[in-house]
Each structure stands twice: as structure tokens, then as C-alpha cells.
Design an enzyme around this catalytic site. Structure first.
Site, PDB file in Angstrom:
ATOM      1  N   LYS A   1      22.308 -52.846   5.066  1.00  0.00           N
ATOM      2  CA  LYS A   1      22.744 -53.385   3.614  1.00  0.00           C
ATOM      3  C   LYS A   1      23.493 -54.112   3.082  1.00  0.00           C
ATOM      4  O   LYS A   1      24.628 -53.836   2.666  1.00  0.00           O
ATOM      5  CB  LYS A   1      22.391 -52.186   3.128  1.00  0.00           C
ATOM      6  CG  LYS A   1      21.206 -52.170   1.925  1.00  0.00           C
ATOM      7  CD  LYS A   1      21.296 -50.420   1.323  1.00  0.00           C
ATOM      8  CE  LYS A   1      22.353 -49.798  -0.125  1.00  0.00           C
ATOM      9  NZ  LYS A   1      21.446 -48.801  -0.047  1.00  0.00           N
TER      10      LYS A   1
ATOM     11  N   ASN B   1      20.320 -35.093 -39.147  1.00  0.00           N
ATOM     12  CA  ASN B   1      20.988 -36.619 -38.229  1.00  0.00           C
ATOM     13  C   ASN B   1      20.930 -37.004 -36.957  1.00  0.00           C
ATOM     14  O   ASN B   1      21.473 -37.296 -35.949  1.00  0.00           O
ATOM     15  CB  ASN B   1      21.991 -36.111 -38.674  1.00  0.00           C
ATOM     16  CG  ASN B   1      23.220 -35.403 -38.492  1.00  0.00           C
ATOM     17  OD1 ASN B   1      22.551 -34.596 -37.341  1.00  0.00           O
ATOM     18  ND2 ASN B   1      24.868 -35.642 -38.279  1.00  0.00           N
ATOM     19  N   ASP B   2      19.966 -35.939 -36.466  1.00  0.00           N
ATOM     20  CA  ASP B   2      20.263 -36.361 -34.539  1.00  0.00           C
ATOM     21  C   ASP B   2      20.957 -35.054 -33.675  1.00  0.00           C
ATOM     22  O   ASP B   2      20.822 -35.536 -32.535  1.00  0.00           O
ATOM     23  CB  ASP B   2      19.794 -37.709 -33.985  1.00  0.00           C
ATOM     24  CG  ASP B   2      18.426 -37.652 -33.360  1.00  0.00           C
ATOM     25  OD1 ASP B   2      18.141 -37.331 -32.740  1.00  0.00           O
ATOM     26  OD2 ASP B   2      19.153 -38.333 -32.282  1.00  0.00           O
TER      27      ASP B   2
ATOM     28  N   ASP C   1      17.986 -40.380   2.995  1.00  0.00           N
ATOM     29  CA  ASP C   1      19.065 -40.634   2.380  1.00  0.00           C
ATOM     30  C   ASP C   1      19.595 -39.462   1.560  1.00  0.00           C
ATOM     31  O   ASP C   1      18.833 -38.668   1.462  1.00  0.00           O
ATOM     32  CB  ASP C   1      18.253 -42.025   1.341  1.00  0.00           C
ATOM     33  CG  ASP C   1      19.532 -43.041   1.068  1.00  0.00           C
ATOM     34  OD1 ASP C   1      20.549 -42.542   0.812  1.00  0.00           O
ATOM     35  OD2 ASP C   1      18.786 -43.778  -0.112  1.00  0.00           O
TER      36      ASP C   1
ATOM     37  N   ARG D   1      23.712 -54.441  -1.545  1.00  0.00           N
ATOM     38  CA  ARG D   1      22.643 -54.444  -2.785  1.00  0.00           C
ATOM     39  C   ARG D   1      23.484 -55.657  -3.663  1.00  0.00           C
ATOM     40  O   ARG D   1      24.551 -56.222  -3.589  1.00  0.00           O
ATOM     41  CB  ARG D   1      23.811 -53.255  -3.103  1.00  0.00           C
ATOM     42  CG  ARG D   1      22.406 -53.089  -4.671  1.00  0.00           C
ATOM     43  CD  ARG D   1      23.317 -51.400  -4.995  1.00  0.00           C
ATOM     44  NE  ARG D   1      22.252 -50.428  -4.494  1.00  0.00           N
ATOM     45  CZ  ARG D   1      21.333 -49.996  -4.780  1.00  0.00           C
ATOM     46  NH1 ARG D   1      20.467 -50.722  -5.760  1.00  0.00           N
ATOM     47  NH2 ARG D   1      20.662 -48.833  -3.566  1.00  0.00           N
TER      48      ARG D   1
ATOM     49  N   ASP E   1      21.674 -47.328   4.812  1.00  0.00           N
ATOM     50  CA  ASP E   1      23.218 -48.152   5.204  1.00  0.00           C
ATOM     51  C   ASP E   1      23.881 -46.609   6.177  1.00  0.00           C
ATOM     52  O   ASP E   1      23.974 -46.194   6.495  1.00  0.00           O
ATOM     53  CB  ASP E   1      23.779 -48.591   3.313  1.00  0.00           C
ATOM     54  CG  ASP E   1      23.599 -46.556   2.704  1.00  0.00           C
ATOM     55  OD1 ASP E   1      24.358 -46.286   2.864  1.00  0.00           O
ATOM     56  OD2 ASP E   1      22.771 -47.106   1.491  1.00  0.00           O
TER      57      ASP E   1
ATOM     58  N   HIS F   1      27.186 -38.090  -3.961  1.00  0.00           N
ATOM     59  CA  HIS F   1      26.314 -39.145  -3.526  1.00  0.00           C
ATOM     60  C   HIS F   1      26.970 -40.010  -2.832  1.00  0.00           C
ATOM     61  O   HIS F   1      26.806 -41.076  -1.904  1.00  0.00           O
ATOM     62  CB  HIS F   1      25.658 -40.609  -4.885  1.00  0.00           C
ATOM     63  CG  HIS F   1      25.559 -41.973  -4.655  1.00  0.00           C
ATOM     64  ND1 HIS F   1      24.645 -41.840  -4.239  1.00  0.00           N
ATOM     65  CD2 HIS F   1      26.499 -42.799  -4.423  1.00  0.00           C
ATOM     66  CE1 HIS F   1      24.222 -43.535  -3.387  1.00  0.00           C
ATOM     67  NE2 HIS F   1      25.677 -43.958  -4.082  1.00  0.00           N
TER      68      HIS F   1
END
Length: 313
Positions: free
Chosen positions: A192, A37-38, A218, A194, A169, A130
Site C-alpha cells: 500500500k 461560554n461553551d 486491520d 497512501r 499493508d 494503531h
């Protein structure tokens, strides 16, 4: 080291092998099966009872597959009576989902952190998240390393007398400034905005870059939209050469070749926090290893020693 068990998921076994070589301990590869069933089933092939367990698994493509595998690894370690389970997360992909910047949007960074803790994570060892607030998403201790020392060691081999470090940025400007101090050079940053995941605009570069050798720094490069936009501004300002550096070289959708094809780019430097397929590599690419600092952090965590020395450049 005694009473330690290191396991690698499917995401980046090469990095895990290198870490274990530095630690001089065996690496155990988890056994992953897929039901009809994965659904996935994970088995840890070594004894975990009352041992210090480290699970190495960056969240790289396929991210969701590797995330579920990591959650099952954590559950298996908890069920096997591990004394402590530390997730070694060289790349935390969901760290980009760190704020509510549109109505009715999910904050995946916090949700996935909760999932990891609920599955049994006692501690997290991460590399270059991040944004700083992601550290606080976890309700367990987080040791947050960065790769600036490894990158700085590489760039010190070059003549830096006419060099400026440029952040794409303002959000990454603090890290770029720290990197510039390590190299003893100037710093600049792009202004910058986005508009979408792959559409950005850099209206200006704040700082002196005309006629200078530039290092674009970055935290990660995925599609490369930001770097390519910044390269256009730098070209207009008349820079002499550009070297591109990042910790996480994701390089999706042909980004590595597009950046490499820019005439002013003489080098692209990243680390091996994520796997880079051999077929995707280009002559300008240099991949640095972060296995030594990750291995040293694991050793210090296991021995109850301070990890803070590894935070400082």
C-alpha cells in the site's frame, strides 16, 4: 472489589456498563455541564479519596469534546485525592498521528499522551493501538491489550481449510501473521501507498489468495478507503469470498454500507471499543464485545496481579 471507583464519560457508556457488570461493581456516570461560554465542567459523583479510580472514555467523535472531558475527569480525580487514576482507553484516536511524515507537522499521539499524564493519569489501559511506538509515547505504565483472541474465537466457527488472512499493508503484517497463526491459516499482505487520508493505492497483494476465502484484518476502519482498494485487488486475483475484520469499527462517511455492498464480502466483524449507532448497522455486521478482557485487566491492575497473560493470544 473494595476501594475501587469506576467512572464513565459521555463517549461510550454502554461499554462501561458492560465492563462494570463483569466486575460486579457500580458504574458512576460523570456529570458534565456546559457554561454559557461553551466551556465544560465535570463532576465525579462518587467518593475518590484514597481509592483506585478507573476512567472509561474512548476517544471517538466528537474526539476533541471527549478528550477535554477526559482531561477534566482526570483533574477532578486528582483534586479528589484518588490514590491512583487509570485511564481506560478502548480507542486512542490520536494514535494515527504517530510520526513526522511531512514538514512542520504535529505528532498528536505524543502530545495527547503528555496531556493525559499532565492532567493526572497514573496508568493507561489501551486496546489495539494503531502502531507499536505509540505505547512509548506515554511516560506512565501502559497495559496494551488486543482483540485478536475475540476475533479468532469468532472465526473458528467457520471452515478455515481454504482461508488466508490478508493485511491491507505491510505495517499491519505482523499482527496479521499472529492472527493467521492463531487460526492455523496462511497470511498475505497488500503493498500500500497512501497519498491522502482518504486516498490510497494497493499495487499488489503478496501471498497466495487466488480461489481462497480471505479474512481482511486491520486495526481500524474509518472511511474504508484502504479496504475498498484492497477488495479491488482481491477481486482481480479471483478470491472466493471475503470477510472483513477490525478492532475499531469507526465506519465514518458511510463506509460500512460501501463495504457491505461489495458482492464478495460475506461478513464484517468488529468489536465494541467504539459505539456503532443502530441506524448505521447492516445485516452483514457482527459486533463482538471486548468488555470481558477489559474488565479482567481492570481487576488484575487493581489487585496487583500480572496483566501480561492477557497480552498473549
Amino acid at each position: 472489589m473494595r476501594d475501587i471507583a469506576v467512572f464513565s464519560g459521555s463517549a461510550h457508556p454502554t461499554l462501561a456498563e458492560e465492563i462494570c457488570a463483569h466486575l460486579d461493581v457500580p458504574l458512576h456516570r460523570v456529570r458534565v455541564q456546559r457554561f454559557a461560554n461553551d466551556c465544560l465542567e465535570v463532576q465525579l459523583p462518587a467518593n475518590c479519596r484514597e481509592r483506585d479510580v478507573f476512567l472509561i472514555q474512548p476517544l471517538v467523535a466528537p474526539v476533541q469534546e471527549n478528550l477535554v472531558e477526559l482531561l477534566l475527569m482526570l483533574d477532578a480525580a486528582r483534586g479528589a485525592s484518588a490514590a491512583r487514576t487509570t485511564v481506560v482507553l478502548p480507542h486512542y484516536a490520536y494514535a494515527r498521528s504517530d510520526k513526522k511524515d511531512a514538514p512542520r507537522i504535529s505528532i498528536g499521539g505524543r502530545l495527547v499522551a503528555d496531556l493525559l499524564v499532565a492532567a493526572g493519569a497514573s496508568r493507561v489501559l489501551a486496546m489495539t493501538l494503531h502502531s507499536p511506538q505509540v505505547h512509548g509515547f506515554f511516560s506512565v505504565p501502559v497495559d496494551h491489550l488486543h482483540a485478536l483472541r475475540e476475533l479468532a474465537k469468532h472465526f473458528r466457527r467457520h471452515d478455515l481449510s481454504n482461508t488466508t488472512v490478508v493485511s491491507p499493508d505491510l505495517g499491519n503484517a505482523k499482527e496479521a501473521a499472529a492472527f493467521a497463526r492463531m487460526l492455523g491459516v496462511r497470511v498475505a499482505a497488500g503493498a500500500k501507498q497512501r497519498f491522502a487520508d482518504d486516498r490510497v493505492s494497493i499495487s499488489a497483494v503478496i501471498g497466495d489468495v487466488a480461489g481462497r476465502d480471505v479474512i481482511v484484518l486491520d486495526d481500524e476502519i474509518a472511511k474504508g478507503s484502504t479496504v475498498l482498494e484492497l477488495l479491488e485487488r482481491l477481486r482481480e486475483l479471483g478470491v472466493r469470498s471475503v470477510r472483513v475484520a477490525c478492532t475499531h469499527g469507526l465506519f465514518s462517511a458511510g463506509a460500512l454500507k460501501r463495504i457491505s455492498d461489495q458482492p464478495e464480502v460475506v461478513e464484517i466483524v468488529c468489536t465494541n471499543t467504539v459505539p456503532i449507532p443502530l441506524g448505521d448497522r447492516v445485516p452483514k455486521l457482527e459486533v463482538l464485545t471486548v468488555a470481558p478482557p477489559l474488565a479482567e485487566a481492570i481487576r488484575r491492575i487493581h489487585n496487583g496481579e500480572s496483566v501480561s497473560a492477557l497480552f498473549d493470544a
